[in-house]
Design a protein around this motif. Structure first.
Motif, PDB file in Angstrom:
ATOM      1  N   ALA A  40       1.050  -1.098  -0.049  1.00 42.27           N
ATOM      2  CA  ALA A  40      -0.067   0.008   0.004  1.00 42.27           C
ATOM      3  C   ALA A  40       0.899   1.276  -0.041  1.00 42.27           C
ATOM      4  O   ALA A  40       1.988   1.334   0.336  1.00 42.27           O
ATOM      5  N   ASN A  41       0.332   2.206  -0.427  1.00 44.90           N
ATOM      6  CA  ASN A  41       1.089   3.557  -0.307  1.00 44.90           C
ATOM      7  C   ASN A  41       0.951   4.459   0.774  1.00 44.90           C
ATOM      8  O   ASN A  41       0.623   5.635   0.702  1.00 44.90           O
ATOM      9  N   ARG A  42       0.764   3.694   1.751  1.00 43.60           N
ATOM     10  CA  ARG A  42       0.862   4.576   3.373  1.00 43.60           C
ATOM     11  C   ARG A  42       1.442   3.685   4.332  1.00 43.60           C
ATOM     12  O   ARG A  42       1.702   2.270   4.213  1.00 43.60           O
ATOM     13  N   VAL A  43       1.959   4.422   5.283  1.00 42.86           N
ATOM     14  CA  VAL A  43       2.707   3.799   6.279  1.00 42.86           C
ATOM     15  C   VAL A  43       1.883   3.036   7.418  1.00 42.86           C
ATOM     16  O   VAL A  43       1.018   3.660   7.844  1.00 42.86           O
ATOM     17  N   TYR A  44       2.290   2.026   7.896  1.00 44.15           N
ATOM     18  CA  TYR A  44       1.501   1.357   8.985  1.00 44.15           C
ATOM     19  C   TYR A  44       2.338   1.432  10.293  1.00 44.15           C
ATOM     20  O   TYR A  44       3.415   0.638  10.322  1.00 44.15           O
TER      21      TYR A  44
ATOM     22  N   LYS B 197      -0.226 -17.743  19.027  1.00 44.54           N
ATOM     23  CA  LYS B 197      -0.268 -17.341  20.378  1.00 44.54           C
ATOM     24  C   LYS B 197       0.408 -15.846  20.710  1.00 44.54           C
ATOM     25  O   LYS B 197       0.587 -15.194  21.595  1.00 44.54           O
ATOM     26  N   HIS B 198       1.513 -15.830  19.881  1.00 43.71           N
ATOM     27  CA  HIS B 198       2.503 -14.812  20.142  1.00 43.71           C
ATOM     28  C   HIS B 198       2.700 -13.838  18.645  1.00 43.71           C
ATOM     29  O   HIS B 198       2.338 -14.374  17.591  1.00 43.71           O
ATOM     30  N   SER B 199       3.049 -12.482  19.086  1.00 39.38           N
ATOM     31  CA  SER B 199       3.001 -11.729  18.109  1.00 39.38           C
ATOM     32  C   SER B 199       4.070 -10.545  18.267  1.00 39.38           C
ATOM     33  O   SER B 199       4.419 -10.326  19.169  1.00 39.38           O
ATOM     34  N   ILE B 200       4.413  -9.638  17.231  1.00 47.29           N
ATOM     35  CA  ILE B 200       5.150  -8.477  17.388  1.00 47.29           C
ATOM     36  C   ILE B 200       4.494  -7.353  16.862  1.00 47.29           C
ATOM     37  O   ILE B 200       3.630  -7.549  15.879  1.00 47.29           O
ATOM     38  N   ASN B 201       4.745  -6.118  17.051  1.00 42.31           N
ATOM     39  CA  ASN B 201       4.190  -4.878  16.529  1.00 42.31           C
ATOM     40  C   ASN B 201       5.446  -4.101  15.792  1.00 42.31           C
ATOM     41  O   ASN B 201       6.349  -3.833  16.163  1.00 42.31           O
ATOM     42  N   VAL B 202       5.237  -3.802  14.713  1.00 44.36           N
ATOM     43  CA  VAL B 202       6.250  -3.240  13.971  1.00 44.36           C
ATOM     44  C   VAL B 202       5.585  -2.364  13.030  1.00 44.36           C
ATOM     45  O   VAL B 202       4.665  -2.012  12.640  1.00 44.36           O
ATOM     46  N   ARG B 203       6.812  -1.323  12.207  1.00 42.81           N
ATOM     47  CA  ARG B 203       6.421  -0.201  11.688  1.00 42.81           C
ATOM     48  C   ARG B 203       6.465  -0.767  10.044  1.00 42.81           C
ATOM     49  O   ARG B 203       7.747  -1.550   9.896  1.00 42.81           O
ATOM     50  N   LEU B 204       5.490  -0.433   9.205  1.00 42.64           N
ATOM     51  CA  LEU B 204       5.633  -1.092   7.977  1.00 42.64           C
ATOM     52  C   LEU B 204       5.789   0.357   6.981  1.00 42.64           C
ATOM     53  O   LEU B 204       4.722   1.119   7.112  1.00 42.64           O
ATOM     54  N   PRO B 205       6.806   0.355   6.374  1.00 45.51           N
ATOM     55  CA  PRO B 205       7.038   1.513   5.278  1.00 45.51           C
ATOM     56  C   PRO B 205       6.140   1.215   4.297  1.00 45.51           C
ATOM     57  O   PRO B 205       5.960   0.289   3.770  1.00 45.51           O
ATOM     58  N   ALA B 206       5.675   2.278   3.625  1.00 47.45           N
ATOM     59  CA  ALA B 206       4.496   2.510   2.354  1.00 47.45           C
ATOM     60  C   ALA B 206       5.602   1.842   1.243  1.00 47.45           C
ATOM     61  O   ALA B 206       6.887   2.133   1.185  1.00 47.45           O
ATOM     62  N   LEU B 207       4.815   0.825   0.529  1.00 46.00           N
ATOM     63  CA  LEU B 207       5.544   0.482  -0.711  1.00 46.00           C
ATOM     64  C   LEU B 207       6.902  -0.420  -0.196  1.00 46.00           C
ATOM     65  O   LEU B 207       7.697  -0.176  -0.852  1.00 46.00           O
ATOM     66  N   GLY B 208       6.872  -1.080   1.144  1.00 47.62           N
ATOM     67  CA  GLY B 208       8.073  -1.440   1.334  1.00 47.62           C
ATOM     68  C   GLY B 208       8.069  -3.055   1.985  1.00 47.62           C
ATOM     69  O   GLY B 208       7.124  -3.421   2.316  1.00 47.62           O
ATOM     70  N   VAL B 209       9.370  -3.566   1.912  1.00 42.38           N
ATOM     71  CA  VAL B 209       9.193  -5.150   2.256  1.00 42.38           C
ATOM     72  C   VAL B 209      10.212  -5.159   3.414  1.00 42.38           C
ATOM     73  O   VAL B 209      11.460  -4.691   3.248  1.00 42.38           O
ATOM     74  N   CYS B 210       9.844  -5.798   4.464  1.00 42.43           N
ATOM     75  CA  CYS B 210      11.003  -6.154   5.559  1.00 42.43           C
ATOM     76  C   CYS B 210      10.984  -7.450   5.783  1.00 42.43           C
ATOM     77  O   CYS B 210      10.108  -8.298   5.693  1.00 42.43           O
TER      78      CYS B 210
END
Length: 638
Positions: free
Chosen positions: A570-574, A620-633
């Motif tokens: 997407a063209n937006r940051v999460y 059961k477990h998760s992480i919270n991350v920043r996702l850049p727009a149009l980006g792959v981490c």
């Protein structure tokens, strides 16, 4: 005067038997021209297959192309092989065969089908040549080649057209020679972390605009870039840099130029007589008659020749789909069904099986790659299980769907989410190779960077995301030259790539990203160990269509090597995107396609992310991350 003698032959009765049976796989040792001695005097032995000729002569430099001077003799009544020894003929001289056909006495001047060298186009004669004097220095590579070509190793391929990768613009835009290319290209491949180079066809061809896919010389490296020995040196240098060499090879059709194989001895010898079987309407070329034993022996000998004499590490077989189907590129009424009424070319199927069994039977450490664009079953499965026996198959479905997705504005991607996820349904049906090849950047299709949606910054971001997703997706990798730095214009075989673009930061950043991705792919076992097995892939979230996000893991046989991949198309940051994870611990971002060093927007996760006991994506477990727009981490446990 050069005397001709008939008391020398290179053929035993067993050679003739195997030739007629279609199982002689080293015809290059028998057919063609060979430096020999007779009673202490050097000369050249000539042999050519022309069963429908009433006479065959060698016409050459040494007889001013006079067909009356050096007639060959028919070896026997059944083989169709004409032969003779010309005393005093020597390396470098040009020649053809003057053939008088039994069909109305028509005459032809033909290049030698088994010639090891030819005149530089547009000239078309064969050239007497010996390649036995080259001294290889790649023993270490050849001993270890199986480790470079293994299916559980990283294979990332740079596809190159030798005539247009770089040119000497200051010297009239001339080609680089094989030797000039070797050092410059090898240095570049190492810098870019590629494991293999795939060269578009260098088997001799007359028309530059065919890019090598319309062949006249199946045993001759094109003279455009130098001699056969210089091409050997090219391969040798590549091996010294630990780069494997894959050769594009075209057994699917051949050129109709008069000096080539077409109507070789007055009739359709190598091809079918009926145009519904023997003419390719899409490419205006002739189709081999795979049901003829001697033709199969010719083609398989060609493949074996490059593997044995030139130490080629793999062969990419062009246009396999056109071989498999009798109705390929044909309308109803323009093709003939097989004996069972179907559209499968049964003779081509058997040829491909024989080809792969033959070459793999001798060279277990090479790779055979099929460019096959349909859903034909078991292309990469062993022949004994009903397969065609290839090692890898180009994943054309992945390529088409992925490019279609990235051409869309992000606002429309949520409604076309299946284009980016569908490939996982069949990703392990074959041993796949993911291609972004020359075919995608020609004929008004636009370059890769121009296919991407958005303004210039968004195009680069999308292409960085595409390359990152491609690296994380199961399957070996192939990228055509120029794509790695974002060439704007379509590829033009007559010009060098636009290397001047690397003066600009955006192009530099893209090139660095590709190098880093290749480096990650080579070092992170989870990204390649199980490229062809379900065990190497697991979805985290495939259906976040509203936000255009995908997440999955790549796995090896060691849990700590697991790579978590999160793609935001997407063209937006999460800022706070929660992702379920399979393993509790601290996850560190090891790659981000929007890093500043790639001229990205630098929306990153600079600190390791702690796992929380919060259920997400069915875990059961998760992480919270920043996702850049149009980006792959990419994330990895630490």
């Amino acid at each position: 005067m050069n005397q001709i003698y008939y008391d020398i032959t290179r053929f035993s009765d067993m050679d003739i038997y195997l030739f007629k049976e279609g199982t002689h796989v080293k015809l290059y040792e028998k057919m063609g021209s060979h430096i020999m001695e007779r009673q202490g005097k050097k000369g050249v032995y000539f042999a050519v297959w022309a069963p429908n000729a009433v006479s065959v002569s060698v016409v050459a430099d040494f007889n001013h192309y006079d067909p009356s001077e050096h007639p060959l003799k028919l070896r026997d009544d059944s083989s169709g092989i004409w032969e003779g020894f010309v005393e005093g003929a020597f390396i470098g001289q040009t020649y053809k065969y003057h053939i008088v056909s039994s069909i109305n006495g028509r005459t032809f001047k033909k290049a030698d089908p088994y010639a090891k060298y030819a005149e530089k186009p547009p000239h078309s004669a064969s050239r007497i040549c010996s390649i036995d004097d080259y001294r290889w220095s790649d023993d270490i590579w050849m001993d270890l080649r199986k480790t470079h070509n293994a299916h559980d190793k990283p294979i990332t391929i740079y596809e190159v057209h030798l005539g247009s990768w770089r040119r000497k613009v200051e010297e009239g835009n001339r080609f680089l020679s094989y030797v000039e290319l070797a050092t410059e290209l090898a240095d570049y491949l190492v810098k870019m972390n590629y494991t293999h180079v795939e060269i578009m066809p260098i088997t001799e061809y007359p028309f530059e605009g065919s890019w090598g896919y319309q062949v006249t010389g199946y045993f001759a490296p094109t003279a455009r870039y130098g001699t056969p020995q210089e091409f050997m040196q090219f391969v040798d240098i590549m091996h010294s840099y630990n780069i494997g060499v894959i050769m594009d090879w075209v057994p699917s059709h051949f050129v109709t130029d008069g000096h080539g194989l077409l109507n070789f001895d007055g009739i359709c010898l190598y091809e079918h007589e009926d145009p519904r079987l023997g003419y390719h309407p899409e490419w205006g070329s002739a189709i081999f008659n795979y049901g003829r034993n001697e033709v199969r022996a010719f083609l398989i000998s060609s493949a074996m020749y490059w593997l044995e004499k030139f130490h080629i590490d793999g062969i990419r077989v062009d246009a396999v789909a056109s071989m498999l189907y009798l109705n390929y590129a044909r309308k109803d009424g323009e093709w003939l069904p097989n004996r069972y009424g179907g559209n499968e070319n049964l003779e081509a199927v058997e040829f491909l099986k024989q080809l792969n069994e033959t070459v793999y039977g001798v060279y277990q450490d090479i790779v055979m790659i099929a460019e096959e664009s349909t859903a034909y079953k078991k292309v990469t499965r062993p022949v004994y299980t009903g397969g065609l026996g290839f090692g890898f198959k180009w994943n054309m479905g992945w390529m088409h769907d992925t490019l279609k997705y990235f051409m869309l504005d992000p606002i429309h991607r949520q409604h076309n989410h299946q284009h980016i996820t569908f490939s996982m349904w069949y990703a392990f049906d074959e041993n796949f190779l993911l291609p972004l090849s020359h075919d995608e950047v020609v004929h008004m299709k636009g370059s890769l960077i121009n296919k991407m949606s958005g303004d210039e910054n968004q195009k680069f971001a999308n292409l960085r995301a595409l390359f990152s997703y491609m690296t994380a997706h199961p399957g070996k990798k192939l990228l055509f030259m120029g794509g790695e730095f974002g060439q704007w214009r379509e590829w033009n075989y007559e010009d060098s790539l636009d290397w001047h673009l690397l003066e600009k930061p955006m192009h530099q950043g893209l090139q660095r990203l590709v190098s880093d991705l290749n480096g990650l792919y080579k070092t992170e076992r989870a990204l390649y160990l199980y490229d062809e097995k379900h065990a190497g892939f697991e979805w985290i979230e495939a259906n976040d269509t509203q936000r255009n996000v995908l997440s999955f893991i790549r796995k090896s046989n060691i849990e700590d090597e697991t790579i978590l991949v999160v793609c935001n198309f997407a063209n937006r940051v999460y800022e706070n995107y929660r992702v379920g994870v399979p393993i509790f611990g601290r996850w560190k971002e090891i790659f981000n396609s929007q890093y500043k060093v790639y001229e990205g927007w630098n929306i990153t996760n600079p600190e390791p992310v702690e796992t929380e006991e919060i259920e997400c994506n069915g875990r059961k477990h998760s992480i919270n991350v920043r996702l850049p727009a149009l980006g792959v981490c990419f994330f990895k446990l630490i």
